[in-house]
Design an enzyme around this catalytic site. Structure first.
Site, short mmCIF file in Angstrom:
data_model
loop_
_atom_site.label_atom_id
_atom_site.label_comp_id
_atom_site.label_asym_id
_atom_site.label_seq_id
_atom_site.Cartn_x
_atom_site.Cartn_y
_atom_site.Cartn_z
N GLN A 17 -4.99 -1.77 9.41
CA GLN A 17 -4.68 -3.05 8.80
C GLN A 17 -5.27 -4.18 9.65
O GLN A 17 -5.04 -4.24 10.86
CB GLN A 17 -3.16 -3.21 8.67
CG GLN A 17 -2.73 -4.49 7.98
CD GLN A 17 -3.22 -4.58 6.54
OE1 GLN A 17 -3.17 -3.61 5.79
NE2 GLN A 17 -3.71 -5.74 6.15
N LYS A 66 0.84 -1.20 0.00
CA LYS A 66 0.00 0.00 0.00
C LYS A 66 0.88 1.26 0.00
O LYS A 66 0.59 2.23 -0.70
CB LYS A 66 -0.94 -0.03 1.21
CG LYS A 66 -1.96 -1.17 1.10
CD LYS A 66 -2.75 -1.42 2.38
CE LYS A 66 -3.60 -2.68 2.21
NZ LYS A 66 -4.46 -2.96 3.40
N ASP A 69 -11.46 1.96 3.56
CA ASP A 69 -11.77 0.53 3.44
C ASP A 69 -13.28 0.29 3.30
O ASP A 69 -13.70 -0.83 3.01
CB ASP A 69 -11.23 -0.25 4.66
CG ASP A 69 -9.83 -0.81 4.42
OD1 ASP A 69 -9.44 -0.98 3.24
OD2 ASP A 69 -9.12 -1.10 5.41
C1 BQF Z 1 -1.24 -10.70 -5.40
C2 BQF Z 1 -5.67 -9.35 2.86
C3 BQF Z 1 -6.48 -11.32 3.96
C4 BQF Z 1 -6.47 -10.67 5.19
C5 BQF Z 1 -6.07 -9.36 5.28
C6 BQF Z 1 -1.38 -8.42 -4.36
C7 BQF Z 1 -2.26 -8.13 -2.14
C8 BQF Z 1 -2.43 -9.50 -2.05
C9 BQF Z 1 -2.09 -10.32 -3.11
C10 BQF Z 1 -2.65 -7.23 -1.02
C11 BQF Z 1 -5.21 -8.60 1.70
C12 BQF Z 1 -5.15 -9.25 0.37
C13 BQF Z 1 -4.77 -7.29 1.85
C14 BQF Z 1 -1.56 -9.79 -4.25
C15 BQF Z 1 -4.24 -6.48 0.72
C16 BQF Z 1 -4.92 -8.26 -0.76
O1 BQF Z 1 -0.33 -10.40 -6.18
O2 BQF Z 1 -1.92 -11.72 -5.55
C17 BQF Z 1 -1.74 -7.59 -3.31
O3 BQF Z 1 -1.85 -6.43 -0.64
N1 BQF Z 1 -3.89 -7.32 -0.39
C18 BQF Z 1 -4.82 -6.70 3.14
O4 BQF Z 1 -4.46 -5.55 3.33
O5 BQF Z 1 -5.26 -7.41 4.19
C19 BQF Z 1 -5.66 -8.69 4.11
C20 BQF Z 1 -6.08 -10.67 2.80
#
Ligand code: BQF
Length: 296
Positions: A96, A52, A119
């Protein structure tokens, strides 16, 4: 079978945001600013926050990450959030997830001002989303919609089956897809659903967000369906230097041949989640500046 990569869609979003953001900065002299709150040191959370931050850097957005020890008190977080709510420099605030168990996630998220809730988890935004009013929409569902649009996947009149009822993905994507404009017929399934396979097998578009690695096998899928795999699961893999690999909730290798189109993991929906967070940050900034102007 077509693989629905997130990258080209995210690139298109970033290009548009770069333009839109340059125009915004020029006319307001304000740089969009995202505040991120990170509690504890979960490696997955840290890596999401890093992605991010990088996305902000790419767009020239300001950002600040507030890091806390696992043991941080609720009062400390609530007081930071109310400070960020009141700070006119800050446009977007995100906490987060997941938070440690001793913290009341709902109470903390509900403290974020709805205008800065990038969000889209605040009850005001959830309510507006359900009503079809303009609102900050959760990033992953918004990313899924962008992907469907980019790859020209028709939703009108289609049967969408959503597996998973989380506040973050399942509920909002279901609530969006049956709105006017998308016009899908939506079925929501969850852990207590009986005969799950019979229901998922009816889906023209199957969206899976349950956090169970490789759960969806070919017997859950109708021939020719479109599959959106939202799962990102770390499974042990001694053959990798990191000791794990990422897999979705769908058994991609076995399911893909049966589909018309399917998102990969990694490189699918996850990429869009971060891009749409940037979109929401700019939207929040725009709205905030408009309101600041009206008050001035
Ligand atoms: C990719 C998230 C579960 C719990 C909390 C790119 C992200 C993920 C995968 C990413 C996620 C999942 C995020 C890929 C943010 C998605 O290349 O496949 C980016 O950064 N995510 C989060 O902030 O909290 C989570 C999943």
């Amino acid at each position: 079978m077509k693989t629905l990569w997130g990258k080209p869609v995210a690139e298109a979003v970033y290009l548009q945001l770069e333009e839109e953001s340059a125009r915004f900065i020029k006319s307001t002299n304000h740089v969009p600013h995202l505040a991120v709150v990170l509690v504890g040191s979960d490696p997955a959370s840290s890596s999401y926050v890093e992605m991010k931050e990088k996305a902000c850097d790419r767009l020239g957005f300001d950002h600040a990450t507030y890091r806390f020890d696992e043991s941080v008190s609720e009062a400390t977080l609530l007081s930071l959030l109310s400070k960020l709510n009141d700070d006119p420099v800050v446009d977007g605030i995100l906490v987060q997830l997941p938070l440690p168990d001793h913290l009341d996630t709902t109470k903390i998220l509900d403290t974020i001002s709805p205008q800065k809730d990038v969000d889209g988890f605040h009850p005001i935004n959830v309510g507006n989303l359900l009503l079809g009013n303009p609102s900050l929409v959760p990033c992953t569902p918004l990313g899924i919609l962008k992907m469907l649009e980019y790859y020209e996947i028709e939703t009108s009149g289609k049967h969408v089956v959503v597996v998973g009822r989380s506040h973050i993905v399942g509920k909002p994507i279901a609530a969006l897809l049956f709105q006017k404009g998308w016009d899908a017929t939506v079925t929501i399934c969850h852990s207590k659903t009986q005969n799950l396979r019979d229901i998922t097998s009816l889906a023209d578009i199957l969206i899976v967000a349950i956090g169970k690695p490789l759960f969806i096998t070919p017997d859950y899928v109708k021939e020719g369906a479109v599959i959106i795999d939202v799962g990102i699961n770390r499974v042990e893999d001694a053959g990798r230097s990191r000791g794990y690999r990422l897999v979705g909730d769908v058994d991609y290798e076995r399911v893909a041949p049966k589909t018309t189109a399917i998102t990969p993991v990694p490189g699918g929906v996850g990429v869009m989640t971060v891009a749409m967070l940037m979109n929401n940050t700019l939207q929040a900034a725009k709205k905030g500046r408009n309101e600041a102007e009206i008050l001035a």
